[in-house]
Every structure is written in structure tokens, then in C-alpha cells.
Design a protein around this motif. Structure first.
Motif, PDB file in Angstrom:
ATOM      1  N   ALA A 184       0.836  -1.212   0.000  1.00  0.00           N
ATOM      2  CA  ALA A 184       0.000   0.000   0.000  1.00  0.00           C
ATOM      3  C   ALA A 184       0.866   1.256   0.000  1.00  0.00           C
ATOM      4  CB  ALA A 184      -0.921   0.000   1.218  1.00  0.00           C
ATOM      5  N   HIS A 185       0.271   2.338  -0.506  1.00  0.00           N
ATOM      6  CA  HIS A 185       0.951   3.635  -0.527  1.00  0.00           C
ATOM      7  C   HIS A 185       0.575   4.493   0.677  1.00  0.00           C
ATOM      8  CE1 HIS A 185       2.306   2.593  -4.460  1.00  0.00           C
ATOM      9  NE2 HIS A 185       1.115   2.700  -5.027  1.00  0.00           N
ATOM     10  N   TYR A 186      -0.586   4.231   1.268  1.00  0.00           N
ATOM     11  CA  TYR A 186      -1.021   5.018   2.422  1.00  0.00           C
ATOM     12  C   TYR A 186      -2.142   4.282   3.157  1.00  0.00           C
ATOM     13  CZ  TYR A 186      -4.833   6.499  -0.725  1.00  0.00           C
ATOM     14  OH  TYR A 186      -5.899   6.514  -1.592  1.00  0.00           O
ATOM     15  N   ILE A 187      -2.470   4.779   4.351  1.00  0.00           N
ATOM     16  CA  ILE A 187      -3.575   4.262   5.154  1.00  0.00           C
ATOM     17  C   ILE A 187      -4.653   5.333   5.224  1.00  0.00           C
ATOM     18  CG2 ILE A 187      -4.274   3.423   7.431  1.00  0.00           C
ATOM     19  CD1 ILE A 187      -1.294   2.655   7.883  1.00  0.00           C
ATOM     20  N   LEU A 188      -5.899   4.943   4.989  1.00  0.00           N
ATOM     21  CA  LEU A 188      -7.021   5.865   5.061  1.00  0.00           C
ATOM     22  C   LEU A 188      -7.953   5.408   6.181  1.00  0.00           C
ATOM     23  CD1 LEU A 188      -8.698   8.236   3.912  1.00  0.00           C
ATOM     24  CD2 LEU A 188      -9.774   6.590   2.352  1.00  0.00           C
ATOM     25  N   VAL A 189      -8.205   6.295   7.134  1.00  0.00           N
ATOM     26  CA  VAL A 189      -9.129   6.023   8.233  1.00  0.00           C
ATOM     27  C   VAL A 189     -10.426   6.767   7.960  1.00  0.00           C
ATOM     28  CG1 VAL A 189      -9.503   6.193  10.724  1.00  0.00           C
ATOM     29  CG2 VAL A 189      -7.192   5.820   9.831  1.00  0.00           C
ATOM     30  N   VAL A 190     -11.540   6.068   7.969  1.00  0.00           N
ATOM     31  CA  VAL A 190     -12.836   6.713   7.726  1.00  0.00           C
ATOM     32  C   VAL A 190     -13.715   6.543   8.954  1.00  0.00           C
ATOM     33  CG1 VAL A 190     -12.704   6.438   5.230  1.00  0.00           C
ATOM     34  CG2 VAL A 190     -13.828   4.681   6.575  1.00  0.00           C
ATOM     35  N   GLU A 191     -14.503   7.571   9.216  1.00  0.00           N
ATOM     36  CA  GLU A 191     -15.345   7.566  10.416  1.00  0.00           C
ATOM     37  C   GLU A 191     -16.434   6.504  10.376  1.00  0.00           C
ATOM     38  OE1 GLU A 191     -18.780  10.407  12.467  1.00  0.00           O
ATOM     39  OE2 GLU A 191     -17.366  11.301  11.058  1.00  0.00           O
ATOM     40  N   LYS A 192     -17.124   6.394   9.234  1.00  0.00           N
ATOM     41  CA  LYS A 192     -18.383   5.667   9.184  1.00  0.00           C
ATOM     42  C   LYS A 192     -18.315   4.402   8.345  1.00  0.00           C
ATOM     43  CE  LYS A 192     -21.611   8.708   8.103  1.00  0.00           C
ATOM     44  NZ  LYS A 192     -22.159   9.939   7.493  1.00  0.00           N
ATOM     45  N   GLU A 193     -19.077   3.401   8.772  1.00  0.00           N
ATOM     46  CA  GLU A 193     -19.145   2.159   8.014  1.00  0.00           C
ATOM     47  C   GLU A 193     -19.771   2.376   6.647  1.00  0.00           C
ATOM     48  OE1 GLU A 193     -20.580  -2.510   8.509  1.00  0.00           O
ATOM     49  OE2 GLU A 193     -21.178  -1.001   9.989  1.00  0.00           O
ATOM     50  N   SER A 194     -20.722   3.304   6.528  1.00  0.00           N
ATOM     51  CA  SER A 194     -21.374   3.553   5.239  1.00  0.00           C
ATOM     52  C   SER A 194     -20.374   4.053   4.202  1.00  0.00           C
ATOM     53  CB  SER A 194     -22.511   4.570   5.401  1.00  0.00           C
ATOM     54  OG  SER A 194     -22.032   5.804   5.923  1.00  0.00           O
ATOM     55  N   VAL A 195     -19.442   4.900   4.612  1.00  0.00           N
ATOM     56  CA  VAL A 195     -18.402   5.391   3.700  1.00  0.00           C
ATOM     57  C   VAL A 195     -17.412   4.269   3.392  1.00  0.00           C
ATOM     58  CG1 VAL A 195     -16.518   7.044   3.419  1.00  0.00           C
ATOM     59  CG2 VAL A 195     -18.659   7.757   4.497  1.00  0.00           C
ATOM     60  N   PHE A 196     -17.055   3.500   4.402  1.00  0.00           N
ATOM     61  CA  PHE A 196     -16.191   2.330   4.215  1.00  0.00           C
ATOM     62  C   PHE A 196     -16.795   1.399   3.162  1.00  0.00           C
ATOM     63  CE2 PHE A 196     -14.832  -1.985   5.374  1.00  0.00           C
ATOM     64  CZ  PHE A 196     -13.475  -1.833   5.611  1.00  0.00           C
ATOM     65  N   GLN A 197     -18.109   1.155   3.254  1.00  0.00           N
ATOM     66  CA  GLN A 197     -18.781   0.273   2.316  1.00  0.00           C
ATOM     67  C   GLN A 197     -18.829   0.873   0.921  1.00  0.00           C
ATOM     68  OE1 GLN A 197     -19.785  -2.937   3.199  1.00  0.00           O
ATOM     69  NE2 GLN A 197     -19.780  -3.049   0.977  1.00  0.00           N
ATOM     70  N   ARG A 198     -19.003   2.190   0.825  1.00  0.00           N
ATOM     71  CA  ARG A 198     -18.990   2.871  -0.480  1.00  0.00           C
ATOM     72  C   ARG A 198     -17.633   2.697  -1.144  1.00  0.00           C
ATOM     73  NH1 ARG A 198     -21.311   3.644  -4.705  1.00  0.00           N
ATOM     74  NH2 ARG A 198     -23.158   4.014  -3.413  1.00  0.00           N
ATOM     75  N   LEU A 199     -16.564   2.836  -0.385  1.00  0.00           N
ATOM     76  CA  LEU A 199     -15.220   2.648  -0.940  1.00  0.00           C
ATOM     77  C   LEU A 199     -15.023   1.208  -1.412  1.00  0.00           C
ATOM     78  CD1 LEU A 199     -13.157   4.641   1.718  1.00  0.00           C
ATOM     79  CD2 LEU A 199     -13.813   5.407  -0.552  1.00  0.00           C
TER      80      LEU A 199
END
Length: 236
Positions: free
Chosen positions: A57-72
Motif C-alpha cells: 500500500a501507498h497510504y492508510i485511510l481512516v474513515v469515520e463511518k461504516e457507510s463510507v467504508f462500504q462505499r469505498l
């Protein structure tokens, strides 16, 4: 007892999720996210047993919400961007924070955080970086000082043409929470730009969710917003 729960082997059930280009062992159990980088896996609970971490990987992305995680995940974001994505599904629990800390210390990758543009999203961001007041004694095991704020910023609506109907007025409770957070000394000393954005939120009197950035097209968040911010270094 003047020691952390980490030293007492007190482990809570994990709530976080991970996907992306990483493989590791938790004891004898293998987590092979690389084989299917857009599939969610639970964050391991026994962080002290993790070994042999491998990533491209080139970077780590932390997202607040499961809905956004699922969209990704649905948009195959990891395939296109070679990253690791973690969500604590709201305020992050101890295993999620310890696991993120381990990844950053081991892999030395840039780490970015995407949260709602509201007082609670900002509070989640500061929890990842500085720890929580309730667990202040455990900050050295849980905080991630390397984390950078990718968005959503109070200044984003004008830049990304977020419609006014997607902006919600701050409630009295929101304003009270912002005013309390502005008094935190570490914001002024360590991340003054974060504090300026928080003051702007209070001045504008509005908040919005991450999903508002995709009001024009569902793929805007994954195809434009996140990649452009990272590539152009529009992060703080």
C-alpha cells in the motif's frame, strides 16, 4: 493500579473493520486482505500477537463511518489506489486504535482521516491523533500523532460545490461542543490549522456529512475528492 489495561491483558471486543493491501498473522491466524483488497475483515483484537505484516500500500485511510467504508469497497477503491482502509464505525474502540498505531509504526506509511464535517466527526479525528480524555493515561499506546486530516473541511462546500440543502444548521449542543473543543490546549499548540477550521465551522454555523460530497455523482468521493486531496496535498 497505575498501569494500562494493555499491561493487564484486558481486551475488549473489537468493532473496527479493515480492507486493502495488507497481510499479517494474529498468532496462528492469517489475515490475507491482499487476496481480496475490497473485502472487509474485522480488526484483530489481540494486537500484541500480530506479526509478519506485509503490504504494498501507498497510504492508510481512516474513515469515520461504516457507510463510507462500504462505499469505498463497492467502488473498488483499494484496487485503484493501493491503500489500506480502516473504520472504527464511529468513535474508535481500543483494538482499532492500537491496531492503527501498530500499522503506522511498522509500515511508516502516511495516514489520512476522513470524517463528517460536524463536532462529533472532529472529535473522532482528535481521538485518533491525541487519544480520549477517559484514556489519557494510555495515550502512548493508542494515539497516532502522524495522522493527517483529509476532510471533510468546513471550507469544502464552496470548493466542491456542495448544495445549500445539504448543509445543516449547528444545534445549540453542537455549538457548545465546539466551544469546549476550542479550549483544548493541544489544538493551539500542535494543530493550529485544525483549530482554525473548527472556528470556521462555528462561524458559518453549518455542518454536513461526508455523503454530501457525492450529491452530484455517487462516485465523486472515490474518483475525485479523496484522490485529488491526497495527490494535491490538500490535507492538514
Amino acid at each position: 493500579m497505575q498501569c494500562s489495561r494493555h499491561n493487564l491483558n484486558v481486551v475488549s471486543a473489537g468493532n473496527g473493520l479493515i480492507m486493502g493491501w495488507v497481510r499479517f498473522f494474529e498468532g496462528k491466524r492469517i489475515f490475507d486482505c491482499i487476496g481480496s483488497p475490497n473485502t472487509a475483515h474485522p480488526v484483530p483484537v489481540h494486537v500484541e500477537e500480530i506479526k509478519d505484516i506485509i503490504t504494498v500500500a501507498h497510504y492508510i485511510l481512516v474513515v469515520e463511518k461504516e457507510s463510507v467504508f462500504q462505499r469505498l469497497a463497492n467502488d473498488q477503491f483499494c484496487n485503484a489506489n493501493r491503500c489500506i482502509i480502516i473504520t472504527g464505525r464511529g468513535y474508535p474502540d481500543i483494538p482499532t486504535r492500537r491496531f492503527l498505531r501498530l500499522l503506522v509504526e511498522t509500515l511508516h506509511l502516511p495516514v489520512y482521516c476522513l470524517v463528517d464535517c460536524d463536532p462529533y466527526g472532529f472529535d473522532i479525528l482528535t481521538t485518533y491523533r491525541f487519544g480520549s480524555m477517559q484514556l489519557a493515561y494510555d495515550t502512548k499506546h493508542l494515539g497516532v500523532p502522524e495522522i493527517q486530516w483529509l476532510g471533510a473541511f468546513p471550507s469544502d462546500p464552496e470548493r466542491f460545490f456542495v448544495p445549500k440543502q445539504c448543509l445543516l444548521p449547528l444545534t445549540a449542543a453542537d455549538k457548545k461542543k465546539i466551544e469546549a473543543m476550542l479550549l483544548r490546549c493541544y489544538l493551539q499548540k500542535e494543530v493550529p490549522q485544525w483549530r482554525l477550521e473548527l472556528k470556521l465551522m462555528l462561524k458559518k454555523g453549518v455542518k454536513f456529512e461526508i455523503e454530501a460530497l457525492s450529491v452530484h455523482t455517487l462516485s465523486f468521493l472515490t474518483e475525485s475528492y479523496i484522490p485529488s486531496k491526497i495527490h494535491s496535498k490538500v490535507i492538514i
